[in-house]
Design a protein around this motif. Structure first.
Motif, PDB file in Angstrom:
ATOM      1  N   PRO A   5       0.804  -1.226   0.000  1.00 32.92           N
ATOM      2  CA  PRO A   5       0.000   0.000   0.000  1.00 32.92           C
ATOM      3  C   PRO A   5       0.834   1.272   0.000  1.00 32.92           C
ATOM      4  O   PRO A   5       0.291   2.364  -0.186  1.00 32.92           O
ATOM      5  N   LEU A   6       2.141   1.146   0.186  1.00 30.50           N
ATOM      6  CA  LEU A   6       3.004   2.323   0.217  1.00 30.50           C
ATOM      7  C   LEU A   6       3.570   2.692  -1.155  1.00 30.50           C
ATOM      8  O   LEU A   6       4.239   3.714  -1.286  1.00 30.50           O
ATOM      9  N   LEU A   7       3.350   1.855  -2.156  1.00 34.27           N
ATOM     10  CA  LEU A   7       3.915   2.146  -3.473  1.00 34.27           C
ATOM     11  C   LEU A   7       3.368   3.465  -4.025  1.00 34.27           C
ATOM     12  O   LEU A   7       2.197   3.789  -3.864  1.00 34.27           O
ATOM     13  N   LEU A   8       4.264   4.210  -4.670  1.00 33.46           N
ATOM     14  CA  LEU A   8       3.925   5.546  -5.161  1.00 33.46           C
ATOM     15  C   LEU A   8       4.087   5.646  -6.676  1.00 33.46           C
ATOM     16  O   LEU A   8       4.418   6.698  -7.212  1.00 33.46           O
ATOM     17  N   ALA A   9       3.840   4.564  -7.362  1.00 30.31           N
ATOM     18  CA  ALA A   9       3.945   4.562  -8.824  1.00 30.31           C
ATOM     19  C   ALA A   9       2.962   5.578  -9.405  1.00 30.31           C
ATOM     20  O   ALA A   9       1.855   5.763  -8.899  1.00 30.31           O
ATOM     21  N   ASP A  10       3.402   6.264 -10.449  1.00 27.28           N
ATOM     22  CA  ASP A  10       2.599   7.276 -11.150  1.00 27.28           C
ATOM     23  C   ASP A  10       2.354   8.526 -10.311  1.00 27.28           C
ATOM     24  O   ASP A  10       1.478   9.333 -10.632  1.00 27.28           O
ATOM     25  N   ARG A  11       3.127   8.705  -9.256  1.00 27.18           N
ATOM     26  CA  ARG A  11       3.051   9.935  -8.471  1.00 27.18           C
ATOM     27  C   ARG A  11       4.420  10.610  -8.511  1.00 27.18           C
ATOM     28  O   ARG A  11       5.446   9.953  -8.626  1.00 27.18           O
ATOM     29  N   ARG A  12       4.413  11.945  -8.400  1.00 20.93           N
ATOM     30  CA  ARG A  12       5.636  12.722  -8.611  1.00 20.93           C
ATOM     31  C   ARG A  12       5.825  13.694  -7.449  1.00 20.93           C
ATOM     32  O   ARG A  12       4.891  14.396  -7.050  1.00 20.93           O
ATOM     33  N   TYR A  13       7.062  13.756  -6.946  1.00 19.46           N
ATOM     34  CA  TYR A  13       7.350  14.574  -5.770  1.00 19.46           C
ATOM     35  C   TYR A  13       8.608  15.411  -5.976  1.00 19.46           C
ATOM     36  O   TYR A  13       9.563  14.983  -6.635  1.00 19.46           O
ATOM     37  N   LEU A  14       8.581  16.572  -5.363  1.00 21.60           N
ATOM     38  CA  LEU A  14       9.718  17.497  -5.369  1.00 21.60           C
ATOM     39  C   LEU A  14      10.462  17.358  -4.050  1.00 21.60           C
ATOM     40  O   LEU A  14       9.854  17.407  -2.980  1.00 21.60           O
ATOM     41  N   ILE A  15      11.774  17.179  -4.126  1.00 20.88           N
ATOM     42  CA  ILE A  15      12.619  17.083  -2.933  1.00 20.88           C
ATOM     43  C   ILE A  15      13.694  18.150  -3.021  1.00 20.88           C
ATOM     44  O   ILE A  15      14.523  18.139  -3.946  1.00 20.88           O
ATOM     45  N   THR A  16      13.727  19.086  -2.072  1.00 18.83           N
ATOM     46  CA  THR A  16      14.835  20.045  -2.033  1.00 18.83           C
ATOM     47  C   THR A  16      15.891  19.549  -1.049  1.00 18.83           C
ATOM     48  O   THR A  16      15.616  18.748  -0.166  1.00 18.83           O
ATOM     49  N   GLY A  17      17.110  20.030  -1.233  1.00 21.63           N
ATOM     50  CA  GLY A  17      18.209  19.532  -0.413  1.00 21.63           C
ATOM     51  C   GLY A  17      18.559  18.101  -0.761  1.00 21.63           C
ATOM     52  O   GLY A  17      19.075  17.349   0.072  1.00 21.63           O
ATOM     53  N   ALA A  18      18.286  17.716  -2.007  1.00 20.59           N
ATOM     54  CA  ALA A  18      18.410  16.310  -2.407  1.00 20.59           C
ATOM     55  C   ALA A  18      19.845  15.855  -2.613  1.00 20.59           C
ATOM     56  O   ALA A  18      20.093  14.677  -2.856  1.00 20.59           O
ATOM     57  N   ALA A  19      20.808  16.769  -2.516  1.00 18.14           N
ATOM     58  CA  ALA A  19      22.196  16.401  -2.792  1.00 18.14           C
ATOM     59  C   ALA A  19      22.887  15.711  -1.621  1.00 18.14           C
ATOM     60  O   ALA A  19      23.974  15.159  -1.786  1.00 18.14           O
ATOM     61  N   SER A  20      22.255  15.739  -0.444  1.00 19.53           N
ATOM     62  CA  SER A  20      22.935  15.151   0.717  1.00 19.53           C
ATOM     63  C   SER A  20      21.951  14.919   1.855  1.00 19.53           C
ATOM     64  O   SER A  20      20.792  15.334   1.789  1.00 19.53           O
ATOM     65  N   GLY A  21      22.438  14.256   2.896  1.00 14.88           N
ATOM     66  CA  GLY A  21      21.703  14.125   4.147  1.00 14.88           C
ATOM     67  C   GLY A  21      20.299  13.569   4.021  1.00 14.88           C
ATOM     68  O   GLY A  21      20.029  12.633   3.272  1.00 14.88           O
ATOM     69  N   MET A  22      19.374  14.161   4.777  1.00 10.66           N
ATOM     70  CA  MET A  22      17.993  13.682   4.788  1.00 10.66           C
ATOM     71  C   MET A  22      17.320  13.850   3.436  1.00 10.66           C
ATOM     72  O   MET A  22      16.442  13.065   3.069  1.00 10.66           O
ATOM     73  N   GLY A  23      17.718  14.887   2.685  1.00  5.15           N
ATOM     74  CA  GLY A  23      17.144  15.070   1.357  1.00  5.15           C
ATOM     75  C   GLY A  23      17.485  13.923   0.435  1.00  5.15           C
ATOM     76  O   GLY A  23      16.615  13.394  -0.281  1.00  5.15           O
TER      77      GLY A  23
END
Length: 217
Positions: A5-23
């Protein structure tokens, strides 16, 4: 294949700070759940490393997040080409360790803008009908335990994290009509590159106290 139930296929998300750490960790985790991503950070080299652990089709945007108008334009261009988004996680942030008498206005305002204000601007961007994909959107803000408890020489950082918690409460009510959930987590110390960069400010006794506040590690 077993149902997940956690699959996120066909959904799109923006992540900032994605180059390191929690991002980066958030991006990799969502990718494993089959989500499509927009990875945003100022560090182009490290962004590519994150992307190498996600989908090859994910978008990468290298930009200074405090340049809000440029950020919005680049995101708008991307969504026109690659599709709308279902939510975002603003993980980008910087520490500010300084006693009150040493807090400098220019630096404090830049930290505030990056850590907190950009998150509000992203929410305003997200609710645009040309950007929001609908179908139960989600925003997850990253606050900190320092937004809840006091800590000496940390007022500049705590100010930003307390703001995030108040902003979450307000937006959670306002965005219900758009079926958008707004949540916030407030982690304790997480061993990331950012945390390591400020460890030299703490003596051994203080580090032991911090460890004792995290019984599960």
């Amino acid at each position: 294949m077993s149902f997940n139930p956690l699959l996120l296929a066909d959904r799109r998300y923006l992540i900032t700070g994605a180059a390191s750490g929690m991002g980066r960790a958030t991006a990799i985790y969502l990718s494993k759940l089959e989500a499509d991503l927009i990875l945003v950070d100022i560090n182009a080299e490290q962004l590519e490393i994150t992307k190498s652990q996600c989908k090859s089709t994910d978008s990468v945007i290298c930009v200074d997040l405090t340049n809000i108008e440029l950020l919005k334009q680049m995101l708008f261009d991307d969504t026109e080409i690659n599709g709308k988004i279902n939510g975002f996680v603003p993980c980008a942030g910087l520490p500010y360790i300084a006693p009150l008498k040493m807090v400098m206005e220019e630096k404090a305002m830049r930290i505030y803008k990056l850590n907190a204000y950009v998150g509000m601007e992203l929410a305003k961007f997200f609710i645009n009908r040309k950007i929001y994909a609908g179908c139960y959107g989600s925003i997850v803000y990253i606050s900190s335990v320092y937004g809840i408890v006091g800590s000496a020489a940390n007022v500049g950082y705590a100010m930003t994290k307390g703001t995030i918690q108040s902003m979450t409460r307000a937006l959670a009510i306002e965005l219900t009509s758009k079926q958008i959930r707004v949540n916030c987590i407030a982690p304790g110390f997480v061993k990331t590159e950012m945390a390591n960069s400020v460890n030299h400010n703490f003596d051994e006794n203080y580090e032991k106290q911090i460890e004792q506040l995290h019984p599960l590690g």
